[in-house]
Design a protein around this motif. Sequence first.
Motif, mmCIF file in Angstrom:
data_model
loop_
_atom_site.group_PDB
_atom_site.id
_atom_site.type_symbol
_atom_site.label_atom_id
_atom_site.label_comp_id
_atom_site.label_asym_id
_atom_site.label_seq_id
_atom_site.Cartn_x
_atom_site.Cartn_y
_atom_site.Cartn_z
ATOM 1 N N MET A 1 0.822 -1.202 -0.028
ATOM 2 C CA MET A 1 -0.047 0.106 -0.029
ATOM 3 C C MET A 1 0.801 1.275 -0.192
ATOM 4 N N LYS A 2 0.490 2.082 -0.653
ATOM 5 C CA LYS A 2 1.199 3.466 -0.806
ATOM 6 C C LYS A 2 0.380 4.550 0.256
ATOM 7 N N ILE A 3 1.432 5.255 0.935
ATOM 8 C CA ILE A 3 1.030 6.434 1.865
ATOM 9 C C ILE A 3 1.586 7.544 1.256
ATOM 10 N N LEU A 4 0.814 8.701 1.366
ATOM 11 C CA LEU A 4 1.207 9.992 0.978
ATOM 12 C C LEU A 4 1.491 10.653 2.083
ATOM 13 N N GLU B 1 4.938 1.822 0.987
ATOM 14 C CA GLU B 1 5.531 2.521 -0.176
ATOM 15 C C GLU B 1 5.074 4.224 0.123
ATOM 16 N N VAL B 2 5.949 4.995 0.426
ATOM 17 C CA VAL B 2 5.913 6.313 0.629
ATOM 18 C C VAL B 2 6.030 7.447 -0.142
ATOM 19 N N ALA B 3 5.251 8.109 -0.598
ATOM 20 C CA ALA B 3 5.309 9.553 -1.200
ATOM 21 C C ALA B 3 5.278 10.510 -0.444
ATOM 22 N N GLN B 4 6.366 11.613 -0.586
ATOM 23 C CA GLN B 4 6.414 12.710 0.434
ATOM 24 C C GLN B 4 6.236 13.961 -0.280
ATOM 25 N N ALA B 5 5.402 14.928 0.313
ATOM 26 C CA ALA B 5 5.137 16.102 0.101
ATOM 27 C C ALA B 5 5.656 16.989 1.045
ATOM 28 N N TYR B 6 6.032 18.512 0.769
ATOM 29 C CA TYR B 6 6.433 19.184 1.729
ATOM 30 C C TYR B 6 5.835 20.632 1.849
ATOM 31 N N GLU C 1 -3.175 13.952 -6.696
ATOM 32 C CA GLU C 1 -4.071 13.599 -7.790
ATOM 33 C C GLU C 1 -3.444 12.881 -8.899
ATOM 34 N N ARG C 2 -1.825 12.585 -8.809
ATOM 35 C CA ARG C 2 -0.958 11.897 -9.532
ATOM 36 C C ARG C 2 -1.068 10.487 -9.380
ATOM 37 N N GLU C 3 -0.809 10.230 -7.840
ATOM 38 C CA GLU C 3 -0.504 8.878 -7.502
ATOM 39 C C GLU C 3 -1.809 8.139 -6.646
ATOM 40 N N GLU C 4 -1.629 6.915 -7.255
ATOM 41 C CA GLU C 4 -2.705 6.154 -6.307
ATOM 42 C C GLU C 4 -2.453 5.741 -4.879
ATOM 43 N N VAL C 5 -2.847 6.412 -3.956
ATOM 44 C CA VAL C 5 -2.526 6.222 -2.578
ATOM 45 C C VAL C 5 -3.667 5.931 -1.929
ATOM 46 N N GLN C 6 -3.392 5.035 -0.792
ATOM 47 C CA GLN C 6 -4.241 4.293 0.281
ATOM 48 C C GLN C 6 -4.373 4.987 1.427
ATOM 49 N N LEU C 7 -3.620 6.092 1.747
ATOM 50 C CA LEU C 7 -3.622 6.773 3.082
ATOM 51 C C LEU C 7 -2.938 8.023 2.906
ATOM 52 N N VAL C 8 -3.528 8.835 3.885
ATOM 53 C CA VAL C 8 -2.884 10.109 3.735
ATOM 54 C C VAL C 8 -2.186 10.725 5.357
ATOM 55 N N ILE C 9 -1.347 10.830 5.536
ATOM 56 C CA ILE C 9 -0.883 11.470 6.779
ATOM 57 C C ILE C 9 -0.672 12.947 6.393
ATOM 58 N N LEU C 10 -1.380 13.925 7.197
ATOM 59 C CA LEU C 10 -1.295 15.218 6.762
ATOM 60 C C LEU C 10 -0.991 16.135 8.168
#
Length: 228
Positions: free
Chosen positions: A1-4, A26-31, A41-50
């Motif tokens: 699963m991918k997490i933003l 799997e982790v996608a990072q935003a700053y 909007e670009r990635e398919e993620v299953q959860l967001v840590i915000l």
Amino acid sequence: MKILLVEDESKLSEVVKSFLEAENYEVAQAYDGIEAVELFEREEVQLVILDLMLPKLSGEEVCRKIRSQSNVPIIMVTAKVEEEERIEGLSIGADDYVIKPFSVKELVQRVKTLLRRSYSDGPKAEKYSFNDGDLEIDLSAGIVLKDGIDAGLTGSELKVLKTFLANLGSILSRDQLIEKSFGYDYDGNDRTVDAHIKNIRHKIEDNPKEPEYILTVYGMGYRFGVKR
């Protein structure tokens, strides 16, 4: 699963990422907030840590933009500690709330718990239709339609609604709603349940102040009050 993972403190972001990757996520990072929306909007993620305190676009606005297009689970992370601020976070679509400073191990456990609840392979729920199609619910697909339009319920709101539908006609106390919807280890309180009820009413009732679906039974709790 991918997490933003949306966190502007780069060192903290790297620490959280390393712990999540150790659990095979799997982790996608935003700053910043704008990057977070673009990545989502670009990635398919299953959860967001915000994180809420973000440059360019606040975490609250990021949450609203995500909720306008998805029911993906969201864990808010913030230094804000007032109860009213936590309630506000839940009201705009968060499923869980973590206060800084926090234990990264606890955060990872919350991630596991929320993913398990959101994507468990339970039995398919039946479809419901109320008042000649005014309200249509397909819990197996996670779809709630009000007048034929997606009502936009969050994952947590869907869990509460599923509990009501599993107990049609029964009065459920706030404690029962917490236990049946989120489990024994949920750390929310009565105010959290009330916030979810308020949000659901705004999405499925013609007049939230005079509800016909989710009814308040004073001194006892709530019940789903319409016949199929």
